[in-house]
Design an enzyme around this catalytic site. Structure first.
Site, PDB file in Angstrom:
ATOM      1  N   HIS A   1       0.867  -1.335  -0.040  1.00 17.97           N
ATOM      2  CA  HIS A   1      -0.537   0.493  -0.210  1.00 17.97           C
ATOM      3  C   HIS A   1       0.816   0.975  -0.361  1.00 17.97           C
ATOM      4  O   HIS A   1       0.304   2.104  -0.432  1.00 17.97           O
ATOM      5  CB  HIS A   1      -0.672  -0.126   1.131  1.00 17.97           C
TER       6      HIS A   1
ATOM      7  N   CYS B   1     -10.296  -3.739 -10.383  1.00  8.86           N
ATOM      8  CA  CYS B   1      -8.999  -2.665  -9.883  1.00  8.86           C
ATOM      9  C   CYS B   1      -7.552  -2.820  -8.913  1.00  8.86           C
ATOM     10  O   CYS B   1      -7.263  -2.038  -8.169  1.00  8.86           O
ATOM     11  CB  CYS B   1      -9.791  -2.704  -9.041  1.00  8.86           C
TER      12      CYS B   1
HETATM   13  C1  PEP Z   1      -6.440  -5.738  -4.433  1.00 10.03           C
HETATM   14  O1  PEP Z   1      -5.985  -6.593  -3.591  1.00 10.03           O
HETATM   15  O2  PEP Z   1      -6.349  -5.655  -5.968  1.00 10.03           O
HETATM   16  C2  PEP Z   1      -7.072  -4.263  -4.386  1.00 10.03           C
HETATM   17  C3  PEP Z   1      -7.040  -3.578  -5.192  1.00 10.03           C
HETATM   18  O3  PEP Z   1      -7.081  -3.769  -2.737  1.00 10.03           O
HETATM   19  P1  PEP Z   1      -6.195  -3.724  -1.757  1.00 10.03           P
HETATM   20  O4  PEP Z   1      -5.113  -3.299  -3.176  1.00 10.03           O
HETATM   21  O5  PEP Z   1      -6.071  -2.345  -1.235  1.00 10.03           O
HETATM   22  O6  PEP Z   1      -5.658  -4.776  -1.028  1.00 10.03           O
END
Ligand code: PEP
Ligand code: MG
Length: 606
Positions: free
Chosen positions: A207, A518
């Site tokens: 993140h 996403c």
């Molecule tokens: C994912 O896991 O691909 C996602 C979009 O969510 P995060 O990166 O917040 O886990």
């Protein structure tokens, strides 16, 4: 290869005396030149600040307030007699209270602040480091282990120091160096505009680096023992294109990189032009581009780049804004604000995707394996009071009409059905209280392998899907996305990943519900054509990825993408897929992709 890349490659081939060049993994593009600031700390990260004489008294006050806060927390915990806290744990907290009340420790820290003219965080660090070293040298094993309590108390004070008027303000042109940087630290430091991040740990989909890309902040990870190799104040060049840092660059290198840095800054502003109209492939297929938003202020830029609404809003970032769990009214306000900002387009708000340490009180033990632990929907369903607050807030904000709710980390239909019941109950609740609410659509993140296998049942229970490729890759391949040591096993183009994506897209098509991809895969110009070839029509991504992905989508034909994907069917491993993809791209799209960004070059995934 563009001129910027060419110039940069020429530079990296020159080895000059007196400067140290270290190669690692680039995870956010860009060039920065600045001075190192070393970050320390575990739960809360901080660095050394030299104070002016006038800042000493306020700093002492800040420290005393933090100690008061930490003491109150500990007293509350040790006076709790709930089942959750065993007697043994209460004893531990009593021991922590004793340490926190130890006058010699507290006055040592205060003396450090006054005499050395340093910030409270640094003063806590050097005082407790000293004590910890002494404990560790004790021969009695039982006593020796007590250093752990001291570390916990230091963490508690440091966390309390972050709650109020934190004075962490970086100097201009600072480059953050750390073992790893937490997203909350990055947000705390963004106010003073760091220029880049260099770390030992973290992956492409961590993140912190997702955020770095959103903020256009060059970042490099995988720099082993970085805190031993640089010190605060060292001059450094960060090359987030090639994955290199240059410590103490000689004048000539510096001059050359300053030119490249300026070009990078100009390149960034060149991207600022507004884009309008539908995005279509060369053969006329419309592709929707949406934005992944962690910090709402990024949406204005996303819109200029042509984003149609928000495909993923990570609501857990509100914890940074509100320094903890946001109240119902704070959440209603935040969700309404983002819905209004987006206007006619939709915003998909994900319920909190947090680990237990963020939500639970201080008595919870650290999980050994947080990625597999009490996280996301599991955490929400086991903290129903807080979950209901969030659902209620989302229902109220949904009078804006464009809000959809997304559930993270579902493993099958049961979590969705339980949430639906809760939503109905909260609607009743609001109705009784004569509070207006809307009827948001409900979707599920597909990011756990069991959800892929149960997709036919899941699509019957939701209005749409979000494909979270970051976690899908992590869980399918059993590769910790935050662990740099296994970054080479994080293979987005693994056949198992591609097959899973295809399965999900096909199930959604059969049920005629939308799917937005996403994960970071959607924002990569190299991977996006593969997603289109697999059947994706909606991609949601980091703001700064939008111009590059739009460009690629508008310059390829869907038919070509499908043809390439069709030829990957026989591949048995990620290596084989990557090799095939590189070959096809060079054959068909050599004008769009330079060899150095194709998947076989693992340093160029960003
Ligand atoms: C994912 O896991 O691909 C996602 C979009 O969510 P995060 O990166 O917040 O886990
Ligand atoms: Mg995820």
């Amino acid at each position: 290869m563009n001129a910027l890349n060419e110039k940069k490659q020429n530079l990296s081939s020159q080895i000059l005396k007196n400067e140290i060049r270290l190669n690692a993994r680039a995870v956010s593009r860009g060039i920065a030149v600045g001075k190192i600031v070393c970050l320390h700390g575990r739960k809360r990260q901080f660095y050394k600040i030299n104070l002016q004489a006038s800042q000493i008294q306020p700093e002492l006050r800040r420290f005393r307030i933090a100690v008061g806060l930490a003491t109150r927390q500990l007293k509350r915990i040790s006076s709790q007699k709930s089942d959750k806290i065993t007697e043994k744990k209460v004893n531990i907290f009593d021991a922590h209270l004793l340490i926190l009340g130890d006058k010699s420790l507290l006055s040592k820290i205060e003396n450090n602040i006054s005499n050395q003219k340093i910030n409270a965080e640094w003063a806590v660090k050097i005082a407790t480091d000293d004590y910890i070293a002494k404990f560790k040298s004790i021969s009695d094993e039982h006593l020796r282990e007590r250093y752990i309590d001291l570390e916990d108390v230091a963490d508690r004070i440091l966390t309390a120091l972050g709650g109020g008027n934190s004075i962490l303000r970086l100097e201009k042109n600072s480059i953050i160096a750390a073992k790893e940087v937490k997203p909350s630290t990055l947000i705390e430091l963004m106010g003073s505009q760091p220029q880049a991040i260099i770390t030992e740990n973290g992956g492409w989909t961590s993140h912190t680096f997702i955020l770095a890309r959103e903020l256009n902040l060059p970042a490099i990870t995988g720099l082993k023992r970085i805190l031993r190799r640089v010190k605060t104040g060292d001059e450094v060049i960060v090359d987030g294109f090639g994955g290199q840092i240059i410590i103490n660059p000689v004048k000539k290198t510096l001059q050359k990189y300053r030119v490249v840095e300026q070009e990078f800054q100009q390149d960034k502003s060149a991207n600022l032009e507004t884009v309008k109209g539908e995005l279509k492939t060369l053969d006329g297929k419309e592709i929707k581009i949406r934005a992944n938003i962690d910090l709402p202020k990024g949406y204005a830029q996303a819109k200029r780049f042509g984003a149609q609404g928000i495909g993923l809003y990570r609501s857990e970032f509100l914890f940074n804004q509100f320094k903890g769990f946001p109240s119902e009214q704070e959440q209603v306000g935040a969700y309404r604000k983002i819905a209004r900002m987006v206007g006619e387009e939709a915003v998909r708000i994900r319920t909190f995707d947090l680990s237990v340490e963020h939500l639970a009180d201080e008595t919870e033990e650290k999980e050994k394996n947080p990625a597999l632990g009490l996280r996301a929907i599991r955490l929400s369903l086991s903290h129903l009071k807080e979950y209901r607050v969030q659902l209620r807030a989302l229902l109220q904000a949904s009078t804006e009409n464009n809000i959809s709710i997304v559930l993270p980390m579902v493993s099958d239909v049961s979590e969705i059905l339980r949430t639906k019941k809760l939503i109905e109950r909260e609607k009743e609740n609001l109705k009784k209280r004569k509070i207006e609410y809307g009827n948001p659509h409900l979707g599920a993140m597909i990011e756990v392998p069991s959800a892929v296998l149960m997709i036919d049942e899941i699509v019957e229970a939701v209005d749409f899907l979000c494909l979270g490729t970051n976690d899908l890759v992590q869980y399918l391949l059993a590769v910790d996305r935050d662990n740099e040591a296994v970054a080479d096993w994080f293979r987005t183009l693994h056949p198992a990943v591609l097959r899973s994506i295809k399965t999900v897209l096909q199930a959604a098509t059969r049920r005629e519900i939308p799917v937005v991809v996403c994960g970071e895969m959607a924002g990569s110009p190299v991977y996006a054509p593969i997603l289109l070839g697999l059947g994706a029509t909606e991609l949601s991504m980091n703001v700064n990825s939008i111009p590059r992905v739009r460009k690629i989508v508008s310059e390829i034909a869907l038919e070509e993408a499908q043809e390439i994907v069709g030829k990957l069917d026989g591949c048995r491993s990620a290596d084989e897929v990557e090799e095939a993809v590189s070959g096809f791209y060079q054959e068909k799209w050599a004008h769009l992709f330079s060899k150095d960004i194709l998947p076989l070059n693992k340093n160029s995934k960003n």
